[in-house]
Design a protein around this motif. Structure first.
Motif, PDB file in Angstrom:
ATOM      1  N   PHE A 137      84.361  82.949 -24.225  1.00 22.19           N
ATOM      2  CA  PHE A 137      85.365  83.849 -23.505  1.00 22.19           C
ATOM      3  C   PHE A 137      84.986  83.519 -22.027  1.00 22.19           C
ATOM      4  N   THR A 138      84.026  83.638 -21.676  1.00 19.19           N
ATOM      5  CA  THR A 138      83.450  83.772 -20.292  1.00 19.19           C
ATOM      6  C   THR A 138      83.799  82.623 -19.545  1.00 19.19           C
ATOM      7  N   LEU A 139      83.492  81.506 -20.232  1.00 23.53           N
ATOM      8  CA  LEU A 139      83.912  80.083 -19.592  1.00 23.53           C
ATOM      9  C   LEU A 139      85.365  79.839 -19.426  1.00 23.53           C
ATOM     10  N   ARG A 140      86.069  80.316 -20.614  1.00 19.59           N
ATOM     11  CA  ARG A 140      87.440  80.086 -20.628  1.00 19.59           C
ATOM     12  C   ARG A 140      87.990  80.977 -19.516  1.00 19.59           C
ATOM     13  N   PHE A 141      87.570  82.183 -19.149  1.00 20.13           N
ATOM     14  CA  PHE A 141      88.025  83.189 -18.020  1.00 20.13           C
ATOM     15  C   PHE A 141      88.065  82.456 -16.870  1.00 20.13           C
ATOM     16  N   PHE A 243      84.776  68.217 -37.301  1.00 15.24           N
ATOM     17  CA  PHE A 243      85.486  69.144 -36.862  1.00 15.24           C
ATOM     18  C   PHE A 243      86.829  69.124 -37.163  1.00 15.24           C
ATOM     19  N   SER A 244      87.414  70.271 -37.464  1.00 13.59           N
ATOM     20  CA  SER A 244      88.910  70.195 -37.776  1.00 13.59           C
ATOM     21  C   SER A 244      89.741  70.300 -36.544  1.00 13.59           C
ATOM     22  N   SER A 245      89.436  70.668 -35.297  1.00 16.41           N
ATOM     23  CA  SER A 245      90.297  70.657 -34.209  1.00 16.41           C
ATOM     24  C   SER A 245      89.517  70.598 -32.907  1.00 16.41           C
ATOM     25  N   GLU A 246      90.121  70.119 -31.843  1.00 19.93           N
ATOM     26  CA  GLU A 246      89.417  70.055 -30.667  1.00 19.93           C
ATOM     27  C   GLU A 246      88.802  71.344 -29.996  1.00 19.93           C
ATOM     28  N   ASP A 247      89.455  72.603 -30.496  1.00 19.10           N
ATOM     29  CA  ASP A 247      88.855  73.683 -29.997  1.00 19.10           C
ATOM     30  C   ASP A 247      87.209  73.956 -30.482  1.00 19.10           C
ATOM     31  N   THR A 248      87.121  73.461 -31.645  1.00 16.31           N
ATOM     32  CA  THR A 248      85.603  73.670 -32.123  1.00 16.31           C
ATOM     33  C   THR A 248      84.584  72.848 -31.128  1.00 16.31           C
ATOM     34  N   LEU A 249      85.162  71.716 -30.773  1.00 17.44           N
ATOM     35  CA  LEU A 249      84.250  70.927 -29.720  1.00 17.44           C
ATOM     36  C   LEU A 249      84.189  71.657 -28.625  1.00 17.44           C
ATOM     37  N   LEU A 250      85.422  72.225 -27.884  1.00 14.75           N
ATOM     38  CA  LEU A 250      85.412  73.019 -26.870  1.00 14.75           C
ATOM     39  C   LEU A 250      84.504  74.394 -27.093  1.00 14.75           C
ATOM     40  N   PHE A 251      84.695  74.966 -28.040  1.00 14.70           N
ATOM     41  CA  PHE A 251      83.888  76.212 -28.233  1.00 14.70           C
ATOM     42  C   PHE A 251      82.342  76.000 -27.920  1.00 14.70           C
ATOM     43  N   CYS A 252      81.766  74.850 -28.882  1.00 17.79           N
ATOM     44  CA  CYS A 252      80.608  74.121 -28.539  1.00 17.79           C
ATOM     45  C   CYS A 252      80.127  74.001 -27.330  1.00 17.79           C
ATOM     46  N   ILE A 284      74.082  67.121 -20.642  1.00 13.81           N
ATOM     47  CA  ILE A 284      74.895  66.707 -19.718  1.00 13.81           C
ATOM     48  C   ILE A 284      75.508  65.344 -20.073  1.00 13.81           C
ATOM     49  N   LYS A 285      74.956  64.410 -20.915  1.00 14.34           N
ATOM     50  CA  LYS A 285      75.271  63.335 -21.340  1.00 14.34           C
ATOM     51  C   LYS A 285      76.411  63.507 -22.625  1.00 14.34           C
ATOM     52  N   VAL A 286      76.279  64.465 -23.204  1.00 16.72           N
ATOM     53  CA  VAL A 286      77.409  65.054 -24.293  1.00 16.72           C
ATOM     54  C   VAL A 286      78.755  65.426 -23.580  1.00 16.72           C
ATOM     55  N   LEU A 287      78.281  66.314 -22.406  1.00 17.81           N
ATOM     56  CA  LEU A 287      79.835  66.755 -21.742  1.00 17.81           C
ATOM     57  C   LEU A 287      80.515  65.410 -21.309  1.00 17.81           C
ATOM     58  N   LYS A 288      79.521  64.488 -20.523  1.00 10.86           N
ATOM     59  CA  LYS A 288      80.235  63.448 -19.756  1.00 10.86           C
ATOM     60  C   LYS A 288      80.820  62.532 -20.801  1.00 10.86           C
ATOM     61  N   GLU A 289      80.528  62.608 -22.086  1.00  6.80           N
ATOM     62  CA  GLU A 289      81.119  61.551 -22.966  1.00  6.80           C
ATOM     63  C   GLU A 289      82.628  62.249 -23.538  1.00  6.80           C
ATOM     64  N   GLN A 290      82.890  63.379 -23.313  1.00  8.21           N
ATOM     65  CA  GLN A 290      84.023  64.107 -23.346  1.00  8.21           C
ATOM     66  C   GLN A 290      85.222  63.803 -22.355  1.00  8.21           C
ATOM     67  N   PRO A 291      86.425  63.813 -22.669  1.00 10.34           N
ATOM     68  CA  PRO A 291      87.736  63.711 -21.701  1.00 10.34           C
ATOM     69  C   PRO A 291      87.161  64.691 -20.534  1.00 10.34           C
ATOM     70  N   ILE A 292      87.508  64.329 -19.340  1.00  6.55           N
ATOM     71  CA  ILE A 292      87.358  64.880 -18.137  1.00  6.55           C
ATOM     72  C   ILE A 292      88.195  66.232 -18.058  1.00  6.55           C
ATOM     73  N   ASN A 294      88.712  68.099 -20.165  1.00  3.46           N
ATOM     74  CA  ASN A 294      88.049  69.300 -21.103  1.00  3.46           C
ATOM     75  C   ASN A 294      86.635  69.951 -20.458  1.00  3.46           C
ATOM     76  N   VAL A 295      86.061  68.982 -19.576  1.00  2.52           N
ATOM     77  CA  VAL A 295      84.694  69.197 -19.188  1.00  2.52           C
ATOM     78  C   VAL A 295      84.563  69.600 -17.754  1.00  2.52           C
ATOM     79  N   GLU A 296      85.412  69.339 -16.984  1.00  7.72           N
ATOM     80  CA  GLU A 296      85.489  69.389 -15.377  1.00  7.72           C
ATOM     81  C   GLU A 296      84.979  70.761 -14.965  1.00  7.72           C
ATOM     82  N   GLY A 297      85.687  71.665 -15.676  1.00  4.69           N
ATOM     83  CA  GLY A 297      85.207  73.093 -15.280  1.00  4.69           C
ATOM     84  C   GLY A 297      83.730  73.453 -15.849  1.00  4.69           C
TER      85      GLY A 297
END
Length: 323
Positions: A137-141, A243-252, A284-292, A294-297
């Protein structure tokens, strides 16, 4: 959130293998009281995000009032537009106070003797899940807040004009809702780039300083273990492919970044040193492998809300990865 599978952590130093079931964990009787307390807060998190997402601001009304300082109609229109927004901002701020107390309760449970933090995470899955949900929640807010400059503009206008409104005998009912002390607290809160994360960082630091008999490692090991679990979930194809949805990746990703930041604020040497129990290069490597998008914030949160990134002890290659 989609199906978040049960993940087996990789063997890190002396950490045992165990499952963290973020999706289906249910509280045991021993967890029930704290779980209920925290759940009463988390139940409101989606409505807080929806309220923030729908925040439009009073930019046009404020501009009209500034450009027409002697036109009372424009002044009243701006004031009457800003007041309900300030009430909404107060709601978000008050929720952060409740969230801080909830985090404190969870840390108390997940770090107390006689169990190790790893054993706590193993035995108290429902509380570990709530800890993850608070960070999510905190990161989404904060990601949303950073995209709404109107928040600070509206609140600044409110504070600048309230004295003048008092002189002009305009509607001051709002002062019963937002007195000067509350306005000062809100001002400090919204001045932060990531206010909710700052709240949690301060709460975690206070938790450590107020529990002097509790070994610091109880708290930092809890955080580093959660970071490692999330990293493994993200970087291991046999897990991430299920993972069944992108939301799961974002959660992690959000949970991983959240616990890294808390660790960096609590541990005297931070999260970035070579001796850190968190594999920062890997995270950091894991984050940078994701679409920008999704991870810029999240990358910005690591850059701007951590405490030790720019220390001399931070390896240059780690610093370069976050440039």
């Amino acid at each position: 959130m989609g199906n978040l599978l049960k993940v087996l952590t990789r063997d890190i130093e002396n950490y045992p293998h165990f499952f963290l079931d973020f999706e289906n964990a249910q509280p045991t009787e021993a967890e029930r009281d704290v779980w209920n307390q925290v759940n009463s807060v988390l139940q409101e998190s989606e409505s807080m995000l929806a309220g923030l997402q729908s925040y439009k601001g009073a930019g046009q009304e404020i501009r009209d009032a500034i450009q027409n300082p002697s036109d009372l109609m424009h002044q009243e229109r701006a004031w009457n537009s800003v007041c309900p927004l300030v009430i909404k901002l107060k709601t978000f701020y008050c929720f952060s106070v409740r969230l801080e107390k909830a985090l404190y309760s969870l840390l108390t449970c997940l770090t107390c003797p006689p169990y190790t933090p790893t054993q706590h995470l193993e035995k108290e899955q429902a509380l570990a899940k709530q800890f993850a949900e608070i960070l999510h929640f905190t990161l989404r807010f904060d990601e949303l807040k950073m995209r709404i400059p109107a928040i600070q503009n509206d609140f600044s206008y409110y504070r600048r004009t309230i004295s003048r409104n008092r002189i002009n005998n305009m509607n001051l009912d709002i002062e019963s809702e937002v007195n000067n002390e509350m306005a000062n607290r809100m001002s400090l809160f919204y001045a932060e780039a990531t206010p909710m994360l700052k709240t949690l960082s301060t709460a975690t630091t206070n938790f450590v300083s107020e529990n002097k008999t509790l070994p610091l490692e109880n708290t930092t090991d809890c955080l580093s273990t959660m970071a490692s679990v999330c990293k493994v979930m993200l970087e291991t194809p046999e897990y991430s492919s299920r993972f069944s949805s992108e939301d799961t990746l974002l959660f992690c990703m959000r949970v991983m970044v959240g616990v890294i930041i808390l660790y960096d604020h609590v541990h005297p040497n931070g999260a970035f040193t070579k001796l850190s129990k968190i594999d920062m290069k890997g995270c950091i490597k894991v984050l940078k492998e994701q679409p920008i998008d999704n991870v810029e914030g999240l990358l910005n949160a690591l850059k701007f809300t951590t405490k030790h990134l720019n220390d001399e002890s931070t390896p240059k290659n780690i610093r370069a990865m976050l440039q």
